[in-house]
Every structure is written in C-alpha cells, then in structure tokens.
Design an enzyme around this catalytic site. Structure first.
Site, PDB file in Angstrom:
ATOM      1  N   ASP B 465       0.876  -1.140   0.000  1.00  0.00           N
ATOM      2  CA  ASP B 465       0.000   0.000   0.000  1.00  0.00           C
ATOM      3  C   ASP B 465       0.934   1.216   0.000  1.00  0.00           C
ATOM      4  O   ASP B 465       2.119   1.077   0.285  1.00  0.00           O
ATOM      5  CB  ASP B 465      -0.857  -0.049   1.260  1.00  0.00           C
ATOM      6  CG  ASP B 465      -1.868   1.055   1.287  1.00  0.00           C
ATOM      7  OD1 ASP B 465      -2.289   1.456   0.198  1.00  0.00           O
ATOM      8  OD2 ASP B 465      -2.229   1.495   2.381  1.00  0.00           O
ATOM      9  N   ASP B 659      -1.174  -0.372   6.141  1.00  0.00           N
ATOM     10  CA  ASP B 659      -1.116   0.289   7.437  1.00  0.00           C
ATOM     11  C   ASP B 659      -2.073  -0.364   8.432  1.00  0.00           C
ATOM     12  O   ASP B 659      -2.143   0.034   9.574  1.00  0.00           O
ATOM     13  CB  ASP B 659      -1.381   1.796   7.310  1.00  0.00           C
ATOM     14  CG  ASP B 659      -2.784   2.088   6.819  1.00  0.00           C
ATOM     15  OD1 ASP B 659      -3.567   1.143   6.678  1.00  0.00           O
ATOM     16  OD2 ASP B 659      -3.102   3.262   6.563  1.00  0.00           O
ATOM     17  N   ASP B 663      -7.042  -0.872   5.006  1.00  0.00           N
ATOM     18  CA  ASP B 663      -6.970  -1.986   4.078  1.00  0.00           C
ATOM     19  C   ASP B 663      -7.196  -3.313   4.786  1.00  0.00           C
ATOM     20  O   ASP B 663      -6.692  -4.344   4.358  1.00  0.00           O
ATOM     21  CB  ASP B 663      -5.648  -1.972   3.323  1.00  0.00           C
ATOM     22  CG  ASP B 663      -4.513  -1.523   4.211  1.00  0.00           C
ATOM     23  OD1 ASP B 663      -4.710  -1.564   5.432  1.00  0.00           O
ATOM     24  OD2 ASP B 663      -3.463  -1.161   3.694  1.00  0.00           O
TER      25      ASP B 663
END
Lengths: 45, 769
Positions: B465, B659, B663
């Site tokens: 990410d 994180d 997500d």
C-alpha cells in the site's frame, strides 16, 4: 587383596557423602545463575 | 525471597495449594482478562503455566482434563512454552475447580503472570539439576565397579570380591532409580492410571526392566534371568536422558522462553512517592494513574507516563523496534516495558496495565505462542499410534529372543523402548516456530499467527500500500519558490515559525524542513495566531520577540489570495500584506529504505506491486522512485481486493503490506499480511504480522526468516522420522545396546531443539536469504 573388602564399602560411603555435599550446594542456589555472579562486579548499582 | 512474596498477598503459598483463594474475583485480573467487561458473570480468559509437562502428548491430557470441567469453554496448551490459555464462564465455574481438575490429572497449574511461577520454576530447575548430578556421579562410580569385571580373566578375581562389586553397584544404582528416574516413573504411572500411553511410558518400562533383571542377577546369579549386570548401562542411559532433558529445557527457555522474557519485562515493584514526599517500594499492581514514580537506570518503566524530573534515554527495542536508545528529556513520554538506560528520573503515570501499548503487545504474543501450527498438530496425531507400535514391537522382539536367551531378550526389548523418540517428532515444529517468533519480535515484527510463518515462506508476490507504508505519514518539503528579494531560507523560517503552532501534516513538513537545516528554533516568534481549519494559519510574527510585528498567512492558494502553482503535488503558500511571499511544493516522503527493500524483495524472487488509492500519477511517481514496475493507482478498497484475488487466481501466493487500518479486508484475504502498527491500536491491526517500528527493510528479513523456519521444521521432521526409522529396526535386531539407545534418544531430541535454536540468534535485517 583383603583391603578391597574395606575400600569398596568405603568408596560407596564416600560417594554418598559427596552427593550430600552437592545437594547442599544445589539447595543453596549456587548453580541458579552461573554467569550472573561473575558479571555482578561489572555492574554499578 | 520474603520481600518478593510479601508483595503478592493473598496468593497461595508455594507448598500448600490453597486454590480457593483464586476464587476471589479480585485475583482474576492478575492472570487473565474478562472477555465481556462489565458482565461480572461473563467469560474470562486466563493464562496459566502448566507444571510437570514433558512433551506434546501431555498437552493433550491437560487440555482434555480442563475441558471435562463444566463451565470451561476452551483450553489450549502449548507444549513448548508450557503455557495454557483457558476460557471459562464465571457464572458456572470457579478457577479452583479447574485448577483441581488439572491437579487430579497429575499436572499442577500456576497462574501465569505472578511471581510464584518464576519461584516455582527456579525450584523445578534446581531439582532437575540435582537429579542430573546424582545420576552422573553414581554413573561414574558404577563404571568403576563394572570395570574389573570386564577386564578380569577367569580366576583373576575371587567370587567374594566379584559379589562385593555387584552389591556396591546395586547400592549406587538405587539412588539413580529411586530419585533420578522418578520423573519418568511418575509420568508413566500417571498415564497408566488414566489408561493412556504417554511418551515416558516406554522409557520408564525400559528402566524398570533393566533394574529388575540386574537386581535378580546380583542376588541370584543362577536364576532364570542370567547373571549379566546392566547397572552400568542403566545409570549411563539415565544420565544421558537427563542430560538431554536438562539441556533441552535450558534451550527451550532460551528460545521459546525468549518470548517469555519479552513478556515479563515489567518490574514487580517500583519506587512511588508517598503522601509525605518520601519514595517507598510498592507492587506495580497497586499503582494508580497520576502517581509519581522514581525509575532507576537499568529498570524498566512499569507504566506509560511522562518524565517530570530529570533527563534520560530509554531502550524501546521491544515497543518500537528501534534498537538504539532514544533520548527522553524532561516532559517526554516514556512507554511501559522500555528500559531506562540513562539516569534516575521521576515519571508521572498516565496509563497502566491493559491500557499500555506494552500490554497490547504482550496479549498478541501470548495468543500467538499458544497456537498450534498445522504441522505440529499432524505430528501430535501421529505420536500415539507410533508409541503403541513401539510397545508392540518391543514385546515382539522380546518374545522372539526369549528362546535363545531370556536375559538378552529383555535387554533387546529395553533397547527398543528406550531408543524411540516421539518427543523429537512433536517438538520439531513448535520449537522452530516459537524460536523464530522470538527472533522476529526482537527485530520489531510481532507474529500474531504462527501458522502464517508457513504461508509467508511460500509467498512469491508482495503488494504494498502507499501512504503510511512506502511513504511516511508526513510529506517532505520538495521545492521553494520565493518573491524577488526574499531568500528561500528566510521564507522557510517564517513559515516554520507559524507552522510550529499547528499539527497539520503540511505544517509538520515545514517545521521538519527547518529543523533539518538548523539546530535552533526560528528567530521569529508568533505574538498572535489563529488557525482556520481546512484553510491555513494567520498570525503576527515578531523577530526575537520584540520590534514591529509582521502579519502573515500560510495555507492554501485561495486562503493566501495568490494563484496556485501548475504542479500536480500538494502545495502551501505564504503571503503578507504586500501579497505573495513564497510557495512551498511538498512531496510524499518515500521511506529512506523503500528502494533498498524493493530491491531486496526482487532479489529474493518476489514480484512487487504497488496498489494505491491515490491518483495514478502520484502512485506512479512513488513507484518509480521506489523502483516498483507494477503499479496501479486510483484503487478503491474493493479494487484492491479484486486485484488481490486476480493475483491469487493466477496461482500466486501474495503477501500484503499495509497500514492495517483502511486496508483491513485486503490484508485479511492475502496469504500473509504485514501491518505497520504505529498508528493503529495493535489489537485491531488485522494482520498476521505487525511491524512495530518504521523500518521497511524488516519485511525481506521476515520473509527470509520464515523460509529458514520452514526449512528447519522440515529438517526436524525428517530427522525425527529418519532417526526412528533407522534405530528401531536396529534395536529389534539386537544390535543396539541399551546405553547406546539412551544416548541416541537424548541426542535426537537435543538435535531438534538445537536446530530450532539456530533460528533464534539470526539478525532480522540480514537481507536476502
């Protein structure tokens, strides 16, 4: 050779005495921290 | 010792298990937590240490004994760490009930997290050492008595002397059998009484048979069992077995216990300032928020708090993964579980017990260390049929040899019983995985799920990410444009003086840019300031706190009344009464180790992807700087999930790095997932691995470690299976004397644990495997 009849029982008794000595050392915690005691002198607290 | 125990009043004394004391609800938080806080009769989860457990089969027994108690909802026992997690309903059962049930099955429970557990462990290890010394010393002496019989030619020794030597051997074998062997006999007897086959049963049978045969030969040399003595073999293999067990438990304490050591970092007691201003030593669980504590150098901070007197530095390796001590001057926050390495400081308590980050970390690790990975469950299931087969094989071998020589037949059976080693089989997986989890935790990666180590080793694609993962949370000042006559450095100084009053990421970036260049605070001091949310800052600055003020605005182009720059990136503007002063272009700050991490992952043979919710251009820009070729921008969380499923449908094993907050679903669907635990409450981080620090390069390190772990697990399983496959037939054929069988068994479990211990010492940031 007759001395063997004295020495062998004597060695058995001796072993038991030595074991008693070891027990005393273990029970007093002498083997709890083998490295730590040597390092203690280097610490400053 | 009295001083320590007196800190925990109300706990059962070491000698007399008064478990009813544990029924006081006030004691429950000491070794567990309520699963439904607020409901007094709700379910509780308790952590206990199981005593007298030798191997994985015992774990089954303890679990079964606990589960039989009505009101116990679940019980999980880990053989390697000897800890159990028990979930029970306070409405229908009291702790004393299941403590007693477990004691009836032959295992004592000790509430984990109190000091009795460690005092008890010290006593147990002394006893084990003493058993080993007795066996070793008697073995040496019995060897002396056996030696003349081996070398004497017929007629060299009078029969009286020979008989005297036999008696002497017998006398010195007695303490070995009665005392040193007692753990084996006790656990075998416990299993028999429960009509089960335990791992100590074959060994105990072997010892008993050897002793009976040799005793019969001592007192009745003409009897049916022959005149051969095996006292030397007996004492020797008992010594080997105890050596193996002792070393194994030492190693286990060092590797699996590495987790324990991390968990038990909080001190038991601490100096607290009393009402009269004097400091006195109190138990940590008596502390309250607002107390002032004095923490000495070398001590761990017992609670989250703020330094109120003194400056020091703290070692926060466990909490943040940062291996160097960090400065903690007066006014700074300190974390429970970190060590004070500088000077004496006084700290005001701000958070205690379960509210601290340390407690969250410990809870995660305790849960992980209790899990049984798939391979371990397989080995456990195989252990019982295997033991049964060994008993049958031993009986068959004895029956086969009986016609030729009854004495030899019994010794062959003994060799078969002793040489088998299911312990190695069931230790193979948990020992390696726990050692690895300990090493990872020391490197700043918490393993939430042991099974995930197996998945991680198979990963061939890593998906990142962007924000908060590849890049820092705070952007970085990239370029400065300023008015004719205003030096860029002066513009930054003005902006930083204003921005220091705000927590907006752009403000933090400007302050950071100033601090990177200069050690002093900006020369300008705000005399009046207002923050307009979502727009910017407006204030008056004066140089050095005196002189005429200068009115300035810092913020968006509209707020400052200037034209925006024609660039894609985020920008901040500064204006004064004469209009535009300067514009600052901010760039997302790629983590310093991002490119190196991507390179390391590709060197390991992984495909690296970047999936970002940001615009395609921004994502591509970051990807290019990090060296990632496969990039997809403008992803909603659903897009990310779809992309992940695509990759998995192509047969790829995917590790996701995020994180841990936005997500979550994507992380949950990946084969293995990493979350950066900085911003997230750890318990909510929905990932297999939680990275505590800010360093990305632990990820290739963790993957390499997982691969090494699986390699070691496989080696261990092959070794254990191969050892048994070779040695059992040898013993049945009669080619293995009992002493060699004892040596083989001890060496076999030791080899497994030693092999696992290799994993504990490796540094995590070694890069590619």
């Amino acid at each position: 050779m007759d001395i063997l009849f004295l020495l062998i029982p004597f060695s058995v008794v001796l072993v038991l005495f030595i074991l008693a000595g070891l027990w005393w050392a273990v029970d007093r915690g002498q083997f709890d921290d083998v490295e730590g005691e040597g390092e203690r002198i280097l610490r400053n607290d | 010792m009295e001083a320590v125990l007196s800190l925990a009043p109300g706990l059962p004394a070491a000698s007399q298990p008064a478990w009813s004391l544990l029924d006081d609800p006030a004691e429950w938080p000491g070794f567990g937590r309520a699963l439904e806080p607020g409901d007094a009769a709700g379910r509780w989860e308790s952590q206990v240490v199981v005593e007298g457990m030798h191997c994985a089969a015992c774990a089954f027994t303890v679990e079964a004994a606990l589960m039989q108690v009505p009101g116990v909802v679940s019980a999980e026992v880990n053989a390697a760490s000897r800890r159990a997690r028990v979930v029970w309903a306070a409405a229908s059962v009291k702790p004393s009930r299941w403590f007693e049930a477990c004691a009836a099955a032959g295992y004592r429970l000790v509430p984990a997290g109190d000091m009795l557990a460690s005092a008890r462990r010290a006593r147990e290890s002394r006893l084990a050492l003493w058993r080993w010394l007795v066996a070793g010393f008697c073995m040496m002496q019995v060897m002396m008595y056996a030696y003349p019989v081996y070398i004497a030619r017929p007629g060299d020794m009078s029969s009286d002397a020979a008989q005297l030597l036999r008696w002497a051997s017998w006398v010195l074998t007695l303490p070995v059998v009665l005392f040193s062997c007692s753990p084996f006999f006790r656990s075998a007897w416990r299993d028999l009484r429960q009509r089960r086959i335990g791992m100590d049963l074959p060994v105990a049978l072997g010892m008993a048979i050897t002793f009976v045969v040799s005793t019969a030969a001592t007192f009745d040399p003409e009897g049916p069992l022959g005149h051969a003595l095996y006292f030397d073999s007996l004492t020797m293999f008992v010594f080997f077995l105890l050596t193996g067990r002792w070393l194994e438990s030492r190693l286990r304490e060092r590797t699996a216990g590495a987790l324990d050591a991390l968990m038990n970092r909080l001190p038991d007691s601490v100096l607290r300032r009393g009402a009269d201003g004097d400091f006195e030593r109190v138990a940590v669980r008596r502390l309250a928020v607002g107390d002032i504590l004095r923490v000495l150098p070398g001590e761990a901070f017992p609670a989250d708090g703020r330094v109120v007197v003194g400056d020091t530095s703290a070692d926060e390796a466990l909490i943040t993964g940062e291996s160097r001590p960090v400065a903690r001057p007066c006014g700074a926050r300190v974390l429970a579980g970190s060590h004070n390495v500088g000077a004496v400081v006084e700290v005001r308590v701000e958070a205690l017990g379960p509210d601290t980050r340390f407690a969250q970390i410990v809870a995660l690790m305790e849960n992980a260390s209790l899990q049984k990975p798939r391979l371990a469950r397989l080995a456990d299931r195989a252990a019982r049929p295997f033991l049964l087969a060994v008993l049958v094989a031993a009986a068959g071998a004895a029956a086969w040899w009986w016609q030729a020589d009854p004495g030899k037949a019994l010794m062959v059976a003994v060799a078969v019983l002793i040489v088998t080693c299911p312990c190695a089989l069931s230790l193979a997986t948990p020992a390696a995985m726990l050692a690895s989890a300990g090493a990872l935790a020391r490197g700043g990666v918490l393993v939430r799920n042991l099974q995930a180590l197996e998945s991680l080793a198979a990963v061939d694609t890593v998906v990142f990410d962007k924000t908060g993962t590849l890049t820092r949370d705070t952007p970085r000042l990239d370029r400065v444009y300023s008015r004719q006559g205003v030096r860029p450095g002066d513009a930054v100084e003005l902006a930083a003086a204003l921005a220091a009053q705000s927590l907006h990421p752009a403000s933090r970036a400007l302050v950071q840019a100033w601090n990177d260049q200069h050690r002093l605070a900006p020369d300008w001091v705000p005399v009046q300031l207002a923050e307009h949310a979502g727009a910017g800052l407006e204030g008056t600055l004066s140089r050095g706190g005196g002189g005429a003020g200068r009115r300035l605005r810092l913020g968006s182009a509209a707020f400052c009344g200037v034209a925006p720059l024609a660039v894609q990136a985020a920008q901040v503007h500064l204006s004064d009464d004469q209009g535009w002063v300067a514009s600052f272009v901010l760039a997302e700050d790629l983590r310093a180790d991002a490119a190196a991490t991507v390179a390391a992952l590709e060197a390991q043979g992984h495909a690296v992807w970047l999936l970002s919710g940001d615009s395609g251009a921004a994502a591509r820009e970051v990807a290019q700087r990090a060296g990632i070729a496969l990039v997809l921008g403008d992803c909603t969380p659903e897009d990310k999930l779809a992309r992940l499923k695509d990759l998995q449908a192509q047969g790829r094993a995917v590790a996701m790095v995020g994180d841990g907050l936005n997500d979550g679903p994507v992380l949950a669907h990946a084969h293995a997932s990493f979350a950066f635990g900085r911003a997230v409450p750890l318990a909510r981080a929905n990932a297999d691995f939680v990275v505590l620090g800010a360093a990305l390069d632990v990820i290739p390190g963790a993957i390499a470690q997982a691969r090494r772990t699986l390699r070691v697990v496989r080696q261990n399983l092959w070794w254990a299976a191969g050892y048994n496959a070779v040695c059992v037939p040898l013993a049945i054929a009669g080619w293995l004397p009992p002493w060699l069988a004892g040596l083989g068994m001890a060496a076999s479990s030791l080899a497994v644990v030693l092999n696992a211990a290799r994993l504990a010492g490796r540094p995590l940031r070694a890069g590619a495997a």
